[in-house]
Write an enzyme that holds these catalytic residues in place. Structure first.
Site, PDB file in Angstrom:
ATOM      1  N   CYS A 168       0.834  -1.198   0.000  1.00  0.00           N
ATOM      2  CA  CYS A 168       0.000   0.000   0.000  1.00  0.00           C
ATOM      3  C   CYS A 168       0.871   1.250   0.000  1.00  0.00           C
ATOM      4  CB  CYS A 168      -0.912   0.010   1.221  1.00  0.00           C
ATOM      5  SG  CYS A 168      -2.089   1.361   1.192  1.00  0.00           S
ATOM      6  N   PRO A 169       0.882   2.026  -1.058  1.00  0.00           N
ATOM      7  CA  PRO A 169       1.696   3.239  -1.058  1.00  0.00           C
ATOM      8  C   PRO A 169       1.157   4.305  -0.112  1.00  0.00           C
ATOM      9  CG  PRO A 169       0.452   3.042  -3.106  1.00  0.00           C
ATOM     10  CD  PRO A 169       0.200   1.805  -2.336  1.00  0.00           C
TER      11      PRO A 169
END
Lengths: 170, 467
Positions: free
Chosen positions: B186-187
């Protein structure tokens, strides 16, 4: 005879001190016997007991007896060790009411409760570490083997180091 | 990593440093971690390399909440209820807590295989290939099949980590690690989402969706309420309207998706690839599901949280060094015990280069198998030095003082001697050292395969395992 180690003392004093010293050394040597064996012996081979995924992602290890250990240790003993380890890991990962309560409490306190207390898993891991040390001291080391705690390998394998049988004299 | 200390004869590659001295930081495991992660706070915080979007997330949340508390809350508290800002504040704190926890936790990284393990696996693979080969030039894909709850699952071999990945593990190319129960990278959170931080991630998006709905609802309430008194345009002039309409839907949608995943005990990875979909086959089913939605939810959210298994990143890397110290001093003891106590030169305690400027105490890494240990320093350690070493290096060392009036420092005064018994130095080391909040530190991860180094690392492992 001048003892270079004790150049200043008188003869009797020298001997008394030396005897005491020798006794201390021998005592130390005895307590270090486990390490002595290891440092005298070289690593002959390593056996890796892999994970058993048949019951899912739960941490279980294969109880299959590796062929390299056939001459070293009793099959029953080995299987007993692995089975106990498997039971301990199952206990750590058990989805029971205790883990549920712990999880809920942790969630409600935004996980700050783990600053004060240990998780159930950590407690069992400590138990496992103690058990492995006990097994090593009692059963595996006298046979020239050593179990490595699987947590050090990311719970992927149980590494068993086989040491060469080199006897040493004291 | 260059060999440190004053010992020029050391063959090791890791820098031996005394943990007691703070003049140079000891090398920790996270400093030699092979993946592409960033560590902060002495290894306690672990994030992906690119954390830019994470800061954006932080800014967005802080900005939105800040505007809400600054402009809407005073009116709402005075005209409606003071509980509104209180609930908002509680939600905000929870959201931030979960976000930080999800971002900073180790997602469940699998440590890479030690050289021995990798060699053993290669041997096994070679044996199986030999038995199956029919002279074809292309090597077969490295897979292992296991039967899990009646479903055949293929375990793939990871060439980077040199392991067969456990089921549900996947290799994250951004972080260059194999992660257990890999969900996705998840950025927004700046980290992988895996076994250890999935629940934090889920609670984060769930609480964030509540927070955004809460803020949206009360901003609208505020605008409506005020417009009734002063008119719509004046209201807009007096307070900026925080519109989070779009974010509401995207976050609520994501929460709903992950609620579905949790209830069916799947990972995002599996869902996207359609691993357990009926389209793959009639008999295809998810072998990890517990059958009931409630049990699946409980196991994902309230199940036991495994500690970092990639061997406690903030533990000291040098335990094998200390083991050598113990081993060397023990060797010396044996030597002395075996032969009469008559040496032509004064007894040299080489493991204690106390005279060197860089370090003292048990942390010197020495070339192995040197019974008489002509030390790097060649000094006779006097009791005074031993005491200095002690105080400088390790306050935890048990010195069995003989109270000799002589200059000779008995082996008992070597820092690593523990006549009390089987507990070697690292036990003391990690008892006294700022303890990691996790189980006992294990053997160091050693990617270097020099023979002597390896052997001593093994010895180190041996020692550590006995702790």
């Amino acid at each position: 005879m001048s003892d270079p180690l004790f150049p200043d003392g008188t003869c009797t004093q020298q001997h008394a001190v030396k005897n005491r010293y020798q006794t201390e050394i021998f005592n130390m040597a005895e307590t270090h016997s486990l390490q002595d064996m290891r440092q005298q012996a070289a690593v002959a081979a390593k056996v890796f007991v892999q994970r058993d995924y048949t019951s899912g992602t739960m941490c279980q290890f294969q109880t299959k007896f590796p062929s390299e250990l056939e001459t070293k240790i009793d099959k029953q003993q080995f299987e007993e060790t692995i089975r106990t380890l498997n039971n301990l890991y199952a206990e750590a990962e058990k989805l029971g009411s205790q883990s549920f309560i712990e999880g809920c409490l942790a969630c409600l306190t935004a996980y700050t409760v783990f600053l004060c207390m240990e998780t159930h898993y950590e407690k069992v891991l400590k138990k496992i570490a103690k058990y492995i040390q006990e097994q090593n001291d009692k059963i595996y080391a006298p046979r020239g083997l050593l179990l490595t705690d699987p947590i050090e390998r990311g719970l992927r394998v149980i590494e068993i180091t086989i040491y060469e049988d080199r006897s040493f004299t004291r | 990593m260059k060999p440190g200390g004053g010992c020029s004869s050391s063959t090791g590659a890791q820098p031996p440093l005394c943990p007691g001295r703070r003049s140079r930081n000891p090398r920790r495991k996270w400093q030699v971690f092979p993946g592409r992660n960033r560590f902060y706070c002495d290894g306690r915080i672990m994030m992906a390399r690119q954390a830019g979007v994470f800061y954006l997330t932080l800014v967005l949340i802080l900005l939105t909440c800040g505007l809400f508390f600054a402009f809407d809350c005073p009116y709402l508290a005075s005209h409606l209820s003071p509980a509104i800002p209180a609930v908002g504040a509680a939600l905000f704190v929870f959201v931030m807590g979960m976000l930080l926890r999800a971002s900073f936790s180790d997602p469940g990284v699998l440590p890479r295989a030690t050289p021995d393990e990798a060699a053993d696996l290669e041997r096994q693979i070679a044996n199986t290939t030999k038995s199956h080969s029919t002279g074809c030039s292309k090597p077969p894909p490295r897979t292992r099949e296991v039967l899990i709850n009646g479903q055949t699952v293929k375990l793939k071999y990871c060439f980077t980590c040199k392991i067969f990945r456990p089921p549900r593990a996947s290799h994250c190319s951004l972080c260059d690690n194999c992660v257990e129960r890999f969900d996705h990278h998840c950025p927004w959170v700046g980290n992988c989402v895996g076994r250890r931080n999935y629940r934090f991630f889920y609670l984060f998006i769930l609480s964030l969706s509540f927070l955004t709905i809460f803020i949206f609802a009360f901003v609208v309430t505020h605008v409506v309420h005020r417009s009734k008194r002063t008119g719509f345009l004046t209201t807009l002039k007096d307070s900026p309207v925080v519109v989070c309409f779009f974010s509401v839907w995207s976050i609520v949608g994501l929460s709903g998706f992950h609620t579905y995943l949790i209830s069916s005990n799947q990972t995002t990875n599996e869902d996207i690839k359609g691993t357990w979909s009926k389209k793959e086959g009639k008999d295809n089913y998810n072998p990890y599901s517990y059958g009931s939605v409630l049990t699946n939810c409980c196991s994902a959210l309230c199940g036991p949280l495994p500690p970092r298994s990639a061997a406690q990143f903030n533990s000291i890397y040098l335990y094998s060094c200390d083991q050598d110290q113990c081993i060397q001093s023990t060797k010396f003891v044996l030597q002395a015990a075996a032969t009469p106590l008559l040496h032509s030169d004064p007894v040299v305690l080489a493991p204690l280069p106390a005279k060197t400027a860089t370090l003292g105490g048990p942390c010197a890494y020495l070339a192995p198998a040197q019974p008489s240990l002509p030390s790097c320093t060649g000094d006779v350690l006097t009791p005074r030095d031993a005491a200095a070493v002690d105080s400088r290096c390790s306050h935890h060392l048990h010195l069995h003082h003989l109270h000799h009036p002589h200059r000779f420092a008995s082996p008992e005064e070597t820092p690593c001697s523990t006549p009390q018994g089987a507990l070697p130095c690292p036990a003391h080391m990690h008892l006294q050292h700022p303890p990691p909040p996790l189980p006992p530190p294990p053997a160091p991860y050693d990617p270097i395969t020099q023979d002597a180094l390896h052997e001593d690392s093994v010895r180190g492992l041996v020692k550590l395992s006995s702790v």
